[in-house]
Design a protein around this motif. Structure first.
Motif, PDB file in Angstrom:
ATOM      1  N   THR A 288       0.834  -1.211   0.000  1.00 26.35           N
ATOM      2  CA  THR A 288       0.000   0.000   0.000  1.00 26.35           C
ATOM      3  C   THR A 288       0.864   1.253   0.000  1.00 26.35           C
ATOM      4  O   THR A 288       1.903   1.301   0.660  1.00 26.35           O
ATOM      5  N   PHE A 289       0.421   2.253  -0.740  1.00 25.89           N
ATOM      6  CA  PHE A 289       0.934   3.615  -0.605  1.00 25.89           C
ATOM      7  C   PHE A 289      -0.242   4.462  -0.106  1.00 25.89           C
ATOM      8  O   PHE A 289      -1.298   4.486  -0.744  1.00 25.89           O
ATOM      9  N   PHE A 290      -0.100   5.142   1.021  1.00 28.67           N
ATOM     10  CA  PHE A 290      -1.199   5.940   1.554  1.00 28.67           C
ATOM     11  C   PHE A 290      -1.211   7.329   0.931  1.00 28.67           C
ATOM     12  O   PHE A 290      -0.161   7.920   0.670  1.00 28.67           O
ATOM     13  N   ALA A 291      -2.429   7.837   0.709  1.00 27.88           N
ATOM     14  CA  ALA A 291      -2.604   9.172   0.138  1.00 27.88           C
ATOM     15  C   ALA A 291      -3.671   9.911   0.938  1.00 27.88           C
ATOM     16  O   ALA A 291      -4.205   9.374   1.917  1.00 27.88           O
ATOM     17  N   ASN A 292      -3.946  11.141   0.525  1.00 28.86           N
ATOM     18  CA  ASN A 292      -4.863  11.996   1.286  1.00 28.86           C
ATOM     19  C   ASN A 292      -6.237  12.130   0.658  1.00 28.86           C
ATOM     20  O   ASN A 292      -7.163  12.610   1.290  1.00 28.86           O
ATOM     21  N   SER A 293      -6.363  11.769  -0.602  1.00 25.44           N
ATOM     22  CA  SER A 293      -7.653  11.898  -1.286  1.00 25.44           C
ATOM     23  C   SER A 293      -7.743  10.829  -2.357  1.00 25.44           C
ATOM     24  O   SER A 293      -6.723  10.275  -2.792  1.00 25.44           O
ATOM     25  N   GLY A 294      -8.963  10.570  -2.781  1.00 22.64           N
ATOM     26  CA  GLY A 294      -9.179   9.581  -3.831  1.00 22.64           C
ATOM     27  C   GLY A 294      -8.443   9.955  -5.107  1.00 22.64           C
ATOM     28  O   GLY A 294      -7.811   9.114  -5.757  1.00 22.64           O
ATOM     29  N   ALA A 295      -8.516  11.244  -5.465  1.00 23.21           N
ATOM     30  CA  ALA A 295      -7.854  11.689  -6.693  1.00 23.21           C
ATOM     31  C   ALA A 295      -6.350  11.440  -6.611  1.00 23.21           C
ATOM     32  O   ALA A 295      -5.725  11.001  -7.581  1.00 23.21           O
ATOM     33  N   GLU A 296      -5.778  11.698  -5.449  1.00 24.65           N
ATOM     34  CA  GLU A 296      -4.329  11.522  -5.297  1.00 24.65           C
ATOM     35  C   GLU A 296      -3.951  10.036  -5.369  1.00 24.65           C
ATOM     36  O   GLU A 296      -2.930   9.674  -5.973  1.00 24.65           O
TER      37      GLU A 296
END
Ligand SMILES: *Cc1c(COP(=O)(O)O)cnc(C)c1O
Length: 392
Positions: free
Chosen positions: A96-104
């Motif tokens: 997994t790579f975590f992000a802050n938004s769905g778009a990101e």
């Protein structure tokens, strides 16, 4: 509390909002500045999967906030490691790579696919996406999305996203060439109005991707995390995609998203991908609390049962008023009204204390908290029936 016009004017104008301010929420209920309560079947746009301010998430936030906010994404932190391991255990993906938004998260998925194309397919970069698909609002995601209203906006777009109609395998086959590296779709097109990618079609896409050595990418920002009654939407068809993105529900209302991939697709090298808040411990601690709640015994069975109950009630209402089909899975359903009255209904429902979304002029969408009770579904149907009757 009263509303000051100068305050409203200090925000950039991006959408017409009703002149109320929401101040607090609990479970399926949210209250505005006048104290008026609303039954919430929007839930922050299918975001608050456990309802407003659930204790389990408040505790997770408080506990982590008292310990550590942000050690920088260049270091490991404990909640980030824990959630990545839990996600790998509960899905067909390895990393997994975590992000802050769905778009990101989706941007990350497409970067990963393009990198994979550079390494494995002679620089192939095209990703076939679906007409009416929705993948977020960054410039590249607006290009990947198939929203007709966006076509004239912010030209020139990012190239490399040929489009096929959903559930039309031949159209995908025709778009494949030596520049193609992947196929990306939502298991259910949410923003388009809740259109399900058929299970057979998902299996055919998997076979097609295998045949041509392409990546199958699912955008589960809306369908992931229990929304459809399974933990992930792809499970309904039994296929294993190569890449998946999560958003919305995984944070239960706080900004968290994730890009997951099978080991075979994980080809980022140091420097290729990153971001200041990626893997932030407060956000990932919340993600763990969400996942642990959903994977507890009976939780998902209950989502399916309540979803079926809601679907049945909507079907009865539809028949009684001569409306059209009910579409969707689990706690993501839509009602086709066969007339362009959805905006009117959602405005009147709001007056009556019910929040409902109208993704199309003729369609209502229902995306309540996953732990909504049957009594609350009944209340929603009662208010909606009253509103519909008041239209005639
Ligand atoms: C909401 C949504 C997005 C965008 O997520 P953001 O957090 O708003 O960037 C992307 N894909 C799908 C399927 C969505 O429903």
């Amino acid at each position: 509390m009263s509303i000051q016009t100068e305050e409203l004017d200090a925000l950039m104008y991006i959408v017409d909002r009703p002149e109320i301010v929401f101040v607090e929420g609990q479970g399926s209920w949210i209250s505005d500045h006048t104290g008026k309560k609303y039954l919430d079947f929007i839930q922050g746009w299918a975001v608050n999967c456990l309802g407003h301010s659930p204790k389990v998430l408040v505790d997770a936030i408080n506990e982590q906030a008292g310990r550590l906010f942000s050690p920088s994404p260049a270091f490991y932190n404990a909640p980030m490691l824990k959630l990545a391991k839990q996600l790998a255990e509960h899905s067909c993906f390895d990393r997994t790579f975590f992000a802050n938004s769905g778009a990101e998260a989706n941007e990350g998925a497409l970067k990963l696919a393009r990198k994979w194309g550079q390494k494995n397919r002679n620089g192939a970069y095209e990703i076939i996406t679906m007409e009416h698909g929705f993948h977020g609002r960054t410039l590249a995601m607006m290009s990947a999305s198939g929203k007709p209203q966006w076509e004239p906006l912010y030209e020139p777009k990012v190239p490399g996203f040929p489009k096929a109609p959903l559930n039309d395998l031949d159209a995908v086959v025709k778009l494949i060439n030596d520049k193609t590296v992947g196929i990306m779709l939502e298991p259910i097109q949410g923003e388009a109005g809740v259109y399900v990618a058929e299970d057979g079609y998902m299996r055919e896409l998997r076979a097609l991707a295998d045949e041509h050595n392409l990546l199958l990418i699912v955008d589960e920002v809306q369908t992931g995390m229990g929304r459809t009654g399974k933990l992930f939407g792809y499970e309904h068809s039994g296929v294993e995609p190569d890449i998946m993105t999560l958003g919305k529900g995984i944070g239960g209302g706080i900004p968290l998203a994730a890009l997951m991939a099978k080991e075979s697709a994980c080809c980022f090298e140091p420097g290729d991908q990153g971001g200041t808040y990626n893997g932030n411990p407060i956000m990932t601690a919340v993600g763990s609390a969400v996942l642990e709640t959903m994977t507890a015994p009976d939780f998902l069975e209950e989502v399916t049962a309540t979803g079926n109950y809601m679907r049945e009630k909507l079907g009865t209402l539809s028949q009684a008023h001569g409306f059209g089909e009910v579409r969707g899975r689990g706690m993501l359903q839509a009602l086709n009204l066969k007339q362009e009255i959805a905006g009117d209904i959602s405005a009147k429902a709001m007056e009556q204390g019910l929040l409902l979304n109208a993704p199309r002029p003729d369609t209502l969408r229902f995306m309540p908290a996953l732990n909504t009770s049957r009594e609350e579904v009944d209340q929603m149907i009662d208010i909606l029936t009253g509103v519909i009757n008041s239209l005639n």
